[in-house]
Enzyme design. Structure first.
Site, short mmCIF file in Angstrom:
data_model
loop_
_atom_site.label_atom_id
_atom_site.label_comp_id
_atom_site.label_asym_id
_atom_site.label_seq_id
_atom_site.Cartn_x
_atom_site.Cartn_y
_atom_site.Cartn_z
N ASP A 35 106.04 50.79 -22.14
CA ASP A 35 105.38 49.51 -22.38
C ASP A 35 106.27 48.63 -23.25
OD1 ASP A 35 102.62 48.01 -22.29
OD2 ASP A 35 103.34 47.86 -24.36
N TYR B 227 108.46 41.53 -28.58
CA TYR B 227 108.84 42.63 -29.46
C TYR B 227 110.29 42.50 -29.91
CZ TYR B 227 104.63 44.81 -27.48
OH TYR B 227 103.35 45.08 -27.04
N LYS C 38 105.41 41.82 -20.90
CA LYS C 38 104.43 40.76 -21.16
C LYS C 38 105.09 39.41 -21.36
CE LYS C 38 102.05 44.37 -23.64
NZ LYS C 38 103.29 45.18 -23.79
N HIS D 183 99.01 36.72 -22.16
CA HIS D 183 98.04 36.63 -23.26
C HIS D 183 97.18 35.38 -23.16
CE1 HIS D 183 99.76 39.91 -25.76
NE2 HIS D 183 100.89 39.55 -25.21
#
Length: 312
Positions: A64, A69, A98, A131
């Site tokens: 993931d 990040y 993401k 998101h």
């Protein structure tokens, strides 16, 4: 007791199929995403590549990631090294990433995906989350061949229902905070009813140093919780593998993160941890007593998140 029926159905399937080795993917159904994943949130760049490589060598087949990040280049190097050392092909593992908030304009969505794929050194990702509502631009990514599935993160019931009602594509997966202190059973059940896979981040709750650790008189560290420790002793597991096995038994995938080889190996032991009915009942009680959401940036972001959910 809807939770228990879900848990034991999923648990029976895991036991019947064998737990130790995660099977390489051969389909794109909701059953293809390995339930035990390796998380890279806050994975330090200094040894991120080594940690990811070791995780793959250990047996993890679900990595993931996220652009936010700040370590996808290092994670990508670890994926390449891990695949080589384990003798695997790209198609043998599941990689999730993401889209971050700085690429949510529709005209920037594809650019965000291309940057992630380039940083990871891959040709495609298996699942790409968002998101915030730029879903129609996300749907177009499915036609590029660079993403197999699209999903969402941290949506409220109203947001997700509205998205589904106005879209052609239902999210493949929803990533959210889930652990014994935040079980959200009814919300998880809703996803099953709508054919949406659920991935649990922070599956070890406040053991994540990002949350600052437990404070005096507050919710105890999950891995120090006496009930969790008692279940671990009774089942021959560790507190961490009890929490992870509990999550997987509900049919949710879990993505614990660690930079330490011994903990990466320990967490993978959750594939062998099996609890009895009484253990599940006790964990259900733990959730009622210590209900707590640790990740809630609503005030920081200036956006109401998790409306209608537990401990919003």
């Amino acid at each position: 007791m809807k939770f228990l029926s879900i848990a034991f159905l999923a648990l029976a399937l895991r036991v019947a199929n064998g737990q130790k080795q995660q099977i390489p993917l051969n389909s794109h159904s909701t059953l293809s995403i390995p339930l035990l994943g390796y998380g890279t949130w806050n994975l330090d760049k200094s040894n991120a590549s080594e940690a990811v490589s070791y995780a793959i060598e250990t047996g993890y087949r679900h990595i993931d990631c996220a652009a936010a990040y700040g370590n996808e280049k290092e994670v990508g190097k670890g994926i390449a090294d891990g695949l080589k050392k384990a003798g695997l092909k790209r198609s043998d593992i599941w990689v999730t990433s993401k889209l971050w908030n700085d690429h949510h304009r529709p005209d920037l969505v594809f650019k965000g995906l291309e940057e992630t794929i380039s940083d990871l050194g891959l040709d495609y990702v298996d699942l790409y989350h968002m998101h915030w509502p730029t879903w129609h631009a996300m749907e177009r990514l499915l036609h590029t061949g660079k993403v197999r599935h699209i999903g969402v993160s941290n949506f409220s019931p109203a947001q997700l229902e509205n998205l589904i009602a106005k879209s052609k594509t239902t999210p493949f997966a929803h990533q959210m905070e889930l652990h014994p202190y935040l079980q959200q059973t009814a919300w998880v059940q809703w996803h099953y009813n709508h054919g949406i896979h659920v991935t649990a981040y922070s599956p070890l709750a406040n053991s994540n140093p990002t949350y600052g650790g437990p404070k005096k008189g507050s919710t105890p560290a999950l891995l120090d919780n006496t009930v969790i420790n008692d279940i671990a002793k009774e089942s021959g597991c560790t507190p961490a593998t009890v929490a992870l096995a509990w999550g997987m038994s509900r049919g949710t995938s879990v993505i614990p993160k660690s930079q330490h080889k011994e903990r990466i190996s320990e967490n993978f032991g959750a594939m062998d941890c099996v609890m009895g009915y009484e253990g599940f009942r006790k964990i259900e009680d733990v959730g009622r007593k210590y209900l707590h959401r640790f990740n809630n940036p609503s005030k920081t972001w200036g956006v109401p998140l998790y409306e209608g959910l537990d401990d919003a």
